[in-house]
Design an enzyme around this catalytic site. Structure first.
Site, PDB file in Angstrom:
ATOM      1  N   ASP A   1       0.856  -1.197   0.000  1.00 24.40           N
ATOM      2  CA  ASP A   1       0.000   0.000   0.000  1.00 24.40           C
ATOM      3  C   ASP A   1       0.894   1.249   0.000  1.00 24.40           C
ATOM      4  O   ASP A   1       1.864   1.310   0.760  1.00 24.40           O
ATOM      5  CB  ASP A   1      -0.902  -0.027   1.241  1.00 24.40           C
ATOM      6  CG  ASP A   1      -2.071   0.924   1.132  1.00 24.40           C
ATOM      7  OD1 ASP A   1      -3.213   0.459   1.152  1.00 24.40           O
ATOM      8  OD2 ASP A   1      -1.834   2.150   1.029  1.00 24.40           O
ATOM      9  N   ILE A   2       0.537   2.228  -0.846  1.00 19.89           N
ATOM     10  CA  ILE A   2       1.387   3.438  -0.900  1.00 19.89           C
ATOM     11  C   ILE A   2       1.129   4.398   0.259  1.00 19.89           C
ATOM     12  O   ILE A   2       1.878   5.353   0.429  1.00 19.89           O
ATOM     13  CB  ILE A   2       1.259   4.264  -2.217  1.00 19.89           C
ATOM     14  CG1 ILE A   2      -0.168   4.343  -2.681  1.00 19.89           C
ATOM     15  CG2 ILE A   2       2.230   3.817  -3.266  1.00 19.89           C
ATOM     16  CD1 ILE A   2      -0.369   5.450  -3.683  1.00 19.89           C
TER      17      ILE A   2
ATOM     18  N   GLN B   1     -14.724   2.283   1.633  1.00 25.03           N
ATOM     19  CA  GLN B   1     -13.978   1.785   0.467  1.00 25.03           C
ATOM     20  C   GLN B   1     -13.691   2.964  -0.460  1.00 25.03           C
ATOM     21  O   GLN B   1     -14.601   3.717  -0.818  1.00 25.03           O
ATOM     22  CB  GLN B   1     -14.782   0.715  -0.291  1.00 25.03           C
ATOM     23  CG  GLN B   1     -14.007   0.125  -1.475  1.00 25.03           C
ATOM     24  CD  GLN B   1     -14.787  -0.954  -2.241  1.00 25.03           C
ATOM     25  OE1 GLN B   1     -16.002  -1.109  -2.042  1.00 25.03           O
ATOM     26  NE2 GLN B   1     -14.110  -1.666  -3.108  1.00 25.03           N
TER      27      GLN B   1
ATOM     28  N   HIS C   1     -10.127  -5.534  -2.700  1.00 22.10           N
ATOM     29  CA  HIS C   1      -8.778  -5.768  -2.172  1.00 22.10           C
ATOM     30  C   HIS C   1      -8.896  -6.064  -0.688  1.00 22.10           C
ATOM     31  O   HIS C   1      -9.769  -5.543  -0.001  1.00 22.10           O
ATOM     32  CB  HIS C   1      -7.870  -4.560  -2.408  1.00 22.10           C
ATOM     33  CG  HIS C   1      -8.483  -3.271  -1.969  1.00 22.10           C
ATOM     34  ND1 HIS C   1      -9.408  -2.596  -2.729  1.00 22.10           N
ATOM     35  CD2 HIS C   1      -8.324  -2.555  -0.835  1.00 22.10           C
ATOM     36  CE1 HIS C   1      -9.792  -1.511  -2.083  1.00 22.10           C
ATOM     37  NE2 HIS C   1      -9.154  -1.458  -0.920  1.00 22.10           N
TER      38      HIS C   1
ATOM     39  N   HIS D   1      -6.868  -5.790   2.805  1.00 26.95           N
ATOM     40  CA  HIS D   1      -5.717  -5.169   3.476  1.00 26.95           C
ATOM     41  C   HIS D   1      -5.081  -6.178   4.427  1.00 26.95           C
ATOM     42  O   HIS D   1      -5.786  -6.851   5.191  1.00 26.95           O
ATOM     43  CB  HIS D   1      -6.168  -3.983   4.336  1.00 26.95           C
ATOM     44  CG  HIS D   1      -6.767  -2.841   3.579  1.00 26.95           C
ATOM     45  ND1 HIS D   1      -6.062  -1.699   3.291  1.00 26.95           N
ATOM     46  CD2 HIS D   1      -8.002  -2.651   3.063  1.00 26.95           C
ATOM     47  CE1 HIS D   1      -6.842  -0.851   2.640  1.00 26.95           C
ATOM     48  NE2 HIS D   1      -8.033  -1.409   2.491  1.00 26.95           N
TER      49      HIS D   1
HETATM   50  P1  5GP Z   1      -9.892   1.190   0.602  1.00 29.46           P
HETATM   51  O1  5GP Z   1     -10.513   1.297  -0.767  1.00 29.46           O
HETATM   52  O2  5GP Z   1     -10.040  -0.174   1.203  1.00 29.46           O
HETATM   53  O3  5GP Z   1     -10.379   2.271   1.526  1.00 29.46           O
HETATM   54  O4  5GP Z   1      -8.350   1.425   0.496  1.00 29.46           O
HETATM   55  C1  5GP Z   1      -7.670   1.673  -0.690  1.00 29.46           C
HETATM   56  C2  5GP Z   1      -6.196   1.530  -0.393  1.00 29.46           C
HETATM   57  O5  5GP Z   1      -5.498   1.578  -1.623  1.00 29.46           O
HETATM   58  C3  5GP Z   1      -5.648   2.650   0.501  1.00 29.46           C
HETATM   59  O6  5GP Z   1      -5.018   2.071   1.632  1.00 29.46           O
HETATM   60  C4  5GP Z   1      -4.674   3.373  -0.408  1.00 29.46           C
HETATM   61  O7  5GP Z   1      -3.524   3.814   0.268  1.00 29.46           O
HETATM   62  C5  5GP Z   1      -4.329   2.316  -1.452  1.00 29.46           C
HETATM   63  N1  5GP Z   1      -3.994   2.871  -2.755  1.00 29.46           N
HETATM   64  C6  5GP Z   1      -4.727   3.779  -3.442  1.00 29.46           C
HETATM   65  N2  5GP Z   1      -4.143   4.047  -4.629  1.00 29.46           N
HETATM   66  C7  5GP Z   1      -3.024   3.271  -4.693  1.00 29.46           C
HETATM   67  C8  5GP Z   1      -1.995   3.117  -5.669  1.00 29.46           C
HETATM   68  O8  5GP Z   1      -1.995   3.729  -6.741  1.00 29.46           O
HETATM   69  N3  5GP Z   1      -1.002   2.241  -5.372  1.00 29.46           N
HETATM   70  C9  5GP Z   1      -0.974   1.547  -4.204  1.00 29.46           C
HETATM   71  N4  5GP Z   1       0.066   0.717  -4.030  1.00 29.46           N
HETATM   72  N5  5GP Z   1      -1.912   1.673  -3.263  1.00 29.46           N
HETATM   73  C10 5GP Z   1      -2.930   2.537  -3.490  1.00 29.46           C
END
Ligand code: 5GP
Ligand code: ZN
Length: 140
Positions: free
Chosen positions: A29-30, A92, A98, A100
């Site tokens: 995660d970035i 989300q 995805h 985590h």
């Molecule tokens: P969620 O959709 O479950 O809230 O989390 C999305 C996750 O994707 C976040 O933790 C965010 O940091 C990660 N994320 C979003 N864009 C990118 C990206 O371009 N590259 C990576 N490696 N992680 C990403």
């Protein structure tokens, strides 16, 4: 389709990959919430748990087990939170399923699992369970 994780899977934008297999990709995660925070995704686009096939989800969760084991050993983590969000109401952000994997340490204070524990109304809990049981779909 304008999906950032599909672009990562297609190699159109970079990611730090941990596991790259036929059905599943795992990458870091970035915006890590802890050291070692990574994401495990199906390669075939599915927005959420409601859309993904049981077989793709099975492949994802098997990869989650392996990656969680690896990061726990690699970083000597004391615990691992496994988290998956569905829909804006659950926070989300990226609409490509995805999971985590968040390595945890005692007293790290991460606000991911510390909701207030107060007893529920047992009649309400039982009523909800009855309703939910009526909606369990068949396994596919
Ligand atoms: P969620 O959709 O479950 O809230 O989390 C999305 C996750 O994707 C976040 O933790 C965010 O940091 C990660 N994320 C979003 N864009 C990118 C990206 O371009 N590259 C990576 N490696 N992680 C990403
Ligand atoms: Zn996608």
């Amino acid at each position: 389709m304008d999906c950032i994780f599909c672009k990562i899977i297609a190699g159109e934008i970079p990611a730090v990959k941990v596991l790259d297999e036929e059905l599943v990709l795992a990458f870091m995660d970035i915006n890590p919430s802890s050291r070692g925070h990574m994401l495990v995704t199906p390669k075939k686009h599915a927005e959420n748990i409601f859309e993904i096939s049981e077989s793709d989800l099975a492949a994802v969760i098997k990869a989650v087990k392996r990656c969680a084991t690896a990061v726990k050993e690699a970083l000597k983590a004391e615990g691992v939170t496994v988290l998956q969000l569905n829909g804006k109401a659950s926070d989300q952000i990226v609409p490509h399923l995805h999971i985590h994997i968040i390595p945890r340490w005692e007293n790290d204070g991460l606000p991911v699992s510390n909701w207030e524990m107060k007893p529920g109304d047992m009649e309400e809990i039982k009523g909800i369970a009855r309703k939910v049981k009526e909606h369990i779909p068949p396994s596919s």
